[in-house]
Every structure is written in structure tokens, then in C-alpha cells.
Motif scaffolding. Sequence first.
Motif: not given
Lengths: 149, 149
Positions: A110-113, A116, A120, A140
Amino acid sequence: MPGDTDHLSEIHLEIGSRLARQDHRYTTGRRHLVSVLAQAGQPMTLPDIVTADPDLAQSSVYRNLDVLVRSGVIRRISAGGDHTHFELAEPLLGHHHHLICISCGGIEDIHLDSEVEMLVDQSLTDIASRSGFTPIHHSLDLHGHCADC
Amino acid sequence: MPGDTDHLSEIHLEIGSRLARQDHRYTTGRRHLVSVLAQAGQPMTLPDIVTADPDLAQSSVYRNLDVLVRSGVIRRISAGGDHTHFELAEPLLGHHHHLICISCGGIEDIHLDSEVEMLVDQSLTDIASRSGFTPIHHSLDLHGHCADC
DNA sequence: CTCAGTGCAAAGGATTTGCATGCCG
DNA sequence: CGGCATGCAAATCCTTTGCACTGAG
């Protein structure tokens, strides 16, 4: 996805030169191993890999995974199941995280914004420097049950 | 830290009732295991545990760790080293993350800003729901070299 | 040519399990 | 008392290693 074949040869080229720089050979077996991982597009265990290409020998795959991990080409993921997972390293696959199913042991990328992500990273860097810890990368993961389980 | 002893008996009480609810006994061995983990205040491997309290038998510790993990009292952490690490679960220890040393395999607990924490949680929840994935908890670890390595 | 890489089979090592005994509820 | 829990030792199974052979550079 357009340009899949080109993408794969790009990867092989990049990995080949990276291995050469470290006095390792990019043999047929290693090339096949990388192809399997690249085509799967998600983390795989050793049984996954050998099933995908039965010509690959267990021990050689383990040995090559080790070499490729040490060369920064492949990343090792310990998810807690019976087998360790492996995927192409972030320079090749881009920074991302995982959805880990605690029922079936499957892993999905998955990929985060990026917003964000930066926050982090900033937080972790701060915390690390306070402990004299030298950060290399963060992981994560979200643990739970996948749609199938 | 004030009230350490009280804190420990609180933990025992909480765990005892949680186990009872699941028809498990809170035996002397399990109590000792929990005490060791609580007093260490950081994730431990099986050798760590048995060294800390040599009266504990390997197989019983493994079996009890398993029971306690399944009861939500202890959390299992796969860091990629030879041994799996264990620590008290978050309801007892509070939500936190880890600094993982890739040289010595040591693990240290860290806490993130609650602001960052909420953002991450929000992001992950969004992503999960898009995949039909049911989240249970997330893990966020920083890998690198600790001050000693 | 030479030496890193390969494949087979056997070893290693963390974790699990069988079974007789002990102890909690 | 009855059955879950324990401890020892043996088994399991993922992963690593020894060794003779092959192929990449």
C-alpha cells in the motif's frame, strides 16, 4: 500497465550493474528469481517463488535472496508467519507499506499520502536522534484480516 | 517511577481476569512469565526470558506465550533476527512503536506525537476500507543501528 | 581458465509436540 | 477429584551449509 516488458528489462539492467559494482554475477538463476518477484508485484515466500518457477532450486534461491538483500536489491519482510517474505527493494519498487493478513499470512503493498509520509519520517528522525539511533528505513504495516479471510 | 509494585499487581489482576474469562488458569509459571516481561520494560526473546528466570522451562514458556498472545495479553514481534520478541500487549503497555537495531537485534520502545499517530491511523483506516481489509492494529518500526552498534 | 554460483542432500536451530506427572479450581 | 498445565526429550520444519560440479566473465 503499459511498458511492462521495458520495465522488467530496466530492472534487470539496474540490478545487473548494481551487482557488478559489488563483484557479483547476474546469473540466469538470479535473473529468473528477480523476474518472478517483479512479475508477482507483491511480497513472496520461498515456496511461492519455487512454485512460480520450479526450475529454481531451494538452496540457490535462499542463497541468492541473501546476496540480493545484501546488495540492496531485495528486501526481507518478517511478517510473523511460517515463512519470510521477499520483495524488490524500494529503489526499484518505490517507498510503500503493507497490509498483513493474520489469518492467511498474505501481504499486500500500500502507499501512504506523501504528506503523512513526511510527517512520520520527520517524527521518527527526531526520536532517533534523541536516542543516538541511526535510522536506515522505517516499516509501517497494518495487521488485520484481508477481504478473503 | 512511583507505584511500581502496585502497577505490577494491577497487571496481574487484569491478566488474571482476562484469562479466567477465557477459561485459562493464571498459574505460577504464567505469573512469573508476565512479571519478567513487565519488569524488563522492553521486548524480550525466549532466551532473554529464560535467562531472567531460569526456573521457567523453555517449552512451557513457548506454550504460555502462545496462550497469552491468543488471549491478547502479550504481543508477538517479528523483527527478523533469530528469535521472535514478546512484550506485554498495548492495553497494558499503551500504544507505541519500536527502534530495531539491525546489528544486535535489540528493540526499544518509542512513542509518537499523538497528532502524527492520529493522522497515520486515519490514513491506514481509509486505505484498508478501500481494500475490504479489516484492520486490527498497526506497527511502525524504525530500523537502523542503535547507539551501541 | 578460474572462481563464483549451483544443486543435491544433510545439518542446524528456533519452535512445537507427545506423554507421563503435578497442581489449580 | 478432573482436567488443564508442566517439563523433559524427541520431533518438526524453515533455513543454512558441505561438497563436487557447472558456467559466467
